[in-house]
Design a protein around this motif. Structure first.
Motif, short mmCIF file in Angstrom:
data_model
loop_
_atom_site.label_atom_id
_atom_site.label_comp_id
_atom_site.label_asym_id
_atom_site.label_seq_id
_atom_site.Cartn_x
_atom_site.Cartn_y
_atom_site.Cartn_z
N ASN A 162 -4.86 4.46 -21.93
CA ASN A 162 -5.51 5.19 -20.84
C ASN A 162 -4.53 5.98 -19.98
OD1 ASN A 162 -4.25 3.16 -19.46
ND2 ASN A 162 -5.97 2.69 -18.10
N ASN A 163 -3.21 5.72 -20.17
CA ASN A 163 -2.21 6.42 -19.36
C ASN A 163 -1.04 6.85 -20.24
OD1 ASN A 163 -0.13 7.15 -17.60
ND2 ASN A 163 -0.79 5.69 -16.02
N THR B 156 -0.58 -3.66 -14.48
CA THR B 156 -0.79 -2.82 -13.29
C THR B 156 0.56 -2.30 -12.81
OG1 THR B 156 -2.70 -4.17 -12.70
CG2 THR B 156 -1.79 -2.75 -10.97
N CYS C 205 -2.81 0.07 -16.37
CA CYS C 205 -2.42 0.76 -17.62
C CYS C 205 -2.83 -0.12 -18.79
CB CYS C 205 -0.91 0.99 -17.65
SG CYS C 205 -0.35 1.97 -16.26
N ASN D 153 2.21 0.29 -9.97
CA ASN D 153 1.91 1.07 -8.74
C ASN D 153 0.40 1.14 -8.47
OD1 ASN D 153 4.63 1.54 -8.49
ND2 ASN D 153 4.54 3.49 -9.58
N SER D 154 -0.26 -0.02 -8.55
CA SER D 154 -1.71 -0.15 -8.29
C SER D 154 -2.60 0.56 -9.31
CB SER D 154 -2.07 0.37 -6.88
OG SER D 154 -1.25 -0.25 -5.92
N ILE D 155 -1.98 1.06 -10.40
CA ILE D 155 -2.79 1.72 -11.44
C ILE D 155 -2.81 0.81 -12.67
CG2 ILE D 155 -2.97 3.75 -12.96
CD1 ILE D 155 -1.29 5.25 -10.79
#
Length: 680
Positions: free
Chosen positions: A571-572, A498, A504, A500-502
């Motif tokens: 996904n990123n 994770t 990956c 920055n709250s995303i």
């Protein structure tokens, strides 16, 4: 340009290499004496040899580092590298051969082709180095010139062409017959062999000389069509034509000219010097150097000329009086003091402070050096072995092959106050010697050093004590194992992080399977160029490579595994490189864990030369050490035992084999391959 061609035509960059104790340092000493570089002959057995300039070399009577020196003969410049014959110092031979144009292979007239001679010969084959053979020690009991030539054919599949035959045998050896001039050469013992005379061939040697000259001409006729015409027409062939034909054949590696003598008794060295000039290549006779353009990946060549951009290879680094001295071979272009050069491997500029012409243990300062030169440079702070130097057109020359260390010891200073100093010294030595590896064991708070054998590490430890004055505590030698897998396994592994709250994510699907022994880790990708993960294949491969450094069973490096990258997704895109690399790192470990990991043990190739009366005891001892005997070669009263030996069972062998044979057996041992522990 014509002047440049004349200069290059008169340069010979050669190495002298052989088995331990074949007499190559003695040959080097005689070459320096007769070319006027030294005024007194140095003797290995007296500990005064010029080329063996480290105190330990003079004490042990073996060559540890490659000494470089320049000398002159018959208006030619000869740059000689005298290499070690002991297998623990194979890296020195490997470095030297990479930068040489020609080689003298020295053989002992008694021992002939021995274990390390084969290693050196095959190393020279790998670098396509033309060579001449010098059969030495013909004054020794049991010396047999013609037997050594047969061994060269048998062991190497070489095409040796004798250009001389010896006069007299063993103690009675007094000269040689030159089969090209058909004259005998004898040396004056009063002035240490400086004076030598061509005389008529003694009556009793005329038939043998005629027979071998005929064989020489016949062999040359098979190597050169023009020569064959002259030979078949029965013409008297001029000496210059014979020399030129031999030169062409030797440089194209179709034959090995053979000369002979007894260097310790000052016989045979001047014709050897003539042979170096006549038959070994100048920098213009070898193909132009080629390498990779680091930007395009294309193969490029650099012509052997000072007008080309600089291309030079650093082949050795030594620390002297606190300064780093880098030995380089210049293939094209030139350098001057004060100039900048570009280190292609590091992508950095470095400044040349000083340039030295090297003579074993002293240096002459020069302001410039050009194509064909081997010189020492001060000022290259970050350049190390195998790095390429250029100026404006970057090129990556083929690097020097490094050997994997097989033995480790824990080392610490007796006084805690010396710890910092010891760390600096170890770091410095590892810069000089790429086969000397330092690791810190975090769990045991220990410094562990690895090398090519017991002698290698012993030499380094003694150097630290004698040169730097640090008393050491040294642990027992430990074997450097490797790990591999026995079965195949497939895995799909996802790494999540994770940022920055995303969330990956990166997922890698791969298979592992056993690879052939000695093949290392081979990675194959099934991902097509259109696939979104294609740009990140290098990151996946990096993850696998880093993961393979620490094994599953006991943390030793993994090897001999084929890895197939089947698929990958993320996904990123911003974090794809990191997530895919970590997924590959962890996935590879898990797959290896599922594929039945196992330890591999270093197996050494061993050759023991033993008098027949001790043969039974020595073989019994080898069997007890779980060695696999491959061959027994018996000659007169001596047998050579060839065996594969597990390194774990070979500690202290040097002492044991001497006590079993009353000090009369000798052996050579070098790394051969890794094998499963139970097979060792």
């Amino acid at each position: 340009m014509k002047k440049e061609t004349q200069r290059l035509n008169k340069i010979r960059n050669i190495g002298i290499a052989a088995h331990i104790d074949a007499g190559k340092t003695t040959v080097s000493e005689r070459i320096l004496f007769y070319t006027g570089k030294t005024y007194k002959i140095g003797e290995v057995h007296e500990g005064t040899a010029t080329m063996d300039y480290l105190p330990q070399e003079q004490e042990r009577g073996i060559t540890i580092t490659s000494a470089v020196t320049t000398c002159y003969w018959d208006d030619h410049e000869i740059q000689i590298i005298d290499t070690p014959g002991h297998v623990d110092f194979t890296i020195e031979v490997e470095r030297s051969l990479r930068v040489l144009d020609g080689m003298i292979a020295v053989f002992c007239g008694v021992g002939g082709v021995e274990a390390q001679s084969e290693t050196v010969w095959h190393q020279a084959d790998r670098y396509n180095v033309p060579r001449i053979a010098f059969i030495n020690k013909l004054d020794r009991i049991g010396a047999d010139y013609f037997n050594v030539i047969d061994m060269m054919i048998d062991k190497f599949g070489a095409n040796p062409i004798p250009l001389q035959i010896p006069l007299g045998k063993e103690d009675g050896f007094f000269g040689v017959v030159d089969l090209i001039a058909m004259k005998a050469i004898v040396w004056d013992e009063e002035d240490l062999g400086t004076t030598y005379n061509y005389i008529k061939i003694p009556e009793e040697y005329i038939n043998l000389s005629t027979e071998y000259r005929e064989k020489l001409l016949e062999k040359l006729s098979l190597l050169d069509d023009d020569f064959m015409e002259l030979y078949l027409e029965g013409h008297e062939i001029e000496e210059s034509v014979i020399h030129n034909t031999i030169r062409k054949a030797a440089i194209s590696m179709k034959c090995v000219p053979v000369l002979c003598g007894a260097a310790l008794r000052n016989k045979g060295v001047q014709p050897l010097l003539d042979g170096i000039i006549r038959y070994l290549p100048s920098p213009l006779d070898v193909p132009p150097v080629h390498g990779k353009n680091p930007e395009t990946g294309e193969i490029e060549t650099r012509q052997t000329s000072s007008d080309e951009d600089l291309s030079a290879l650093a082949f050795k680094v030594v620390m002297e009086e606190g300064r780093k001295l880098t030995y380089i071979r210049i293939y094209s272009g030139e350098i001057k003091v004060g100039e900048d050069v570009f280190n292609v491997n590091l992508g950095k500029k470095e400044k040349i402070s000083r340039i030295f012409k090297i003579h074993a243990n002293h240096k002459d300062r020069v302001n410039e050096a050009s194509t064909g030169a081997i010189v020492g440079i001060v000022g290259l702070k970050e350049t190390s072995t195998g790095h390429t130097l250029t100026k404006t057109k970057p090129i990556l020359l083929e690097s020097i092959e490094m050997y994997q260390p097989v033995i480790s010891i824990a080392v610490e200073p007796r006084k805690n106050a010396d710890q910092e100093k010891l760390n600096q010294i170890l770091q410095r030595i590892s810069e000089e010697d790429p086969t000397f590896i330092i690791k810190t064991d975090e769990n045991a708070y220990q410094t562990v050093v690895s090398g090519m054998g017991e002698l290698h590490l012993d030499v380094v430890m003694r150097r630290i004590k004698e040169e730097f004055g640090i008393e050491l505590q040294v642990g027992k030698p430990q074997v450097v194992y490797k790990e591999t897998i026995e079965l195949s396994a497939s895995i799909e592994h996802t790494f999540e992080k994770t940022v920055n709250s995303i969330l990956c994510k990166g997922t890698v699907s791969l298979s592992v399977m056993p690879n052939a022994r000695g093949e290392g880790i081979v990675t194959v990708s099934n991902i097509s160029e259109e696939h979104p993960a294609f740009p990140f294949i290098i990151a996946i491969e990096e993850g696998i490579a880093e993961s393979s450094n620490v094994g599953i069973v006991k943390g030793f490096p993994l090897t001999d595994i084929k890895v197939e990258i089947k698929d990958a997704s993320f996904n990123n895109p911003d974090f794809a490189r990191l997530t895919l690399k970590m997924a590959a790192y962890e996935g590879f470990r898990k797959a290896c864990n599922d594929a039945s990991p196992e330890l591999l043990l270093p197996i050494m190739s061993l050759a023991v030369t033993v008098p027949n009366e001790f043969l039974g005891e020595v073989i019994g001892d080898l069997n007890a050490r779980k060695c696999q005997i491959v061959n027994l070669l018996t000659k007169d009263k001596i047998t050579v035992i060839q065996a594969n030996a597990p390194l774990t069972k070979m500690f202290g062998y040097s002492t044991d084999v001497r006590s079993l044979s009353q000090g009369r057996a000798s052996f050579a041992m070098y790394f051969s391959h890794y094998d499963r522990v139970e097979n060792g």
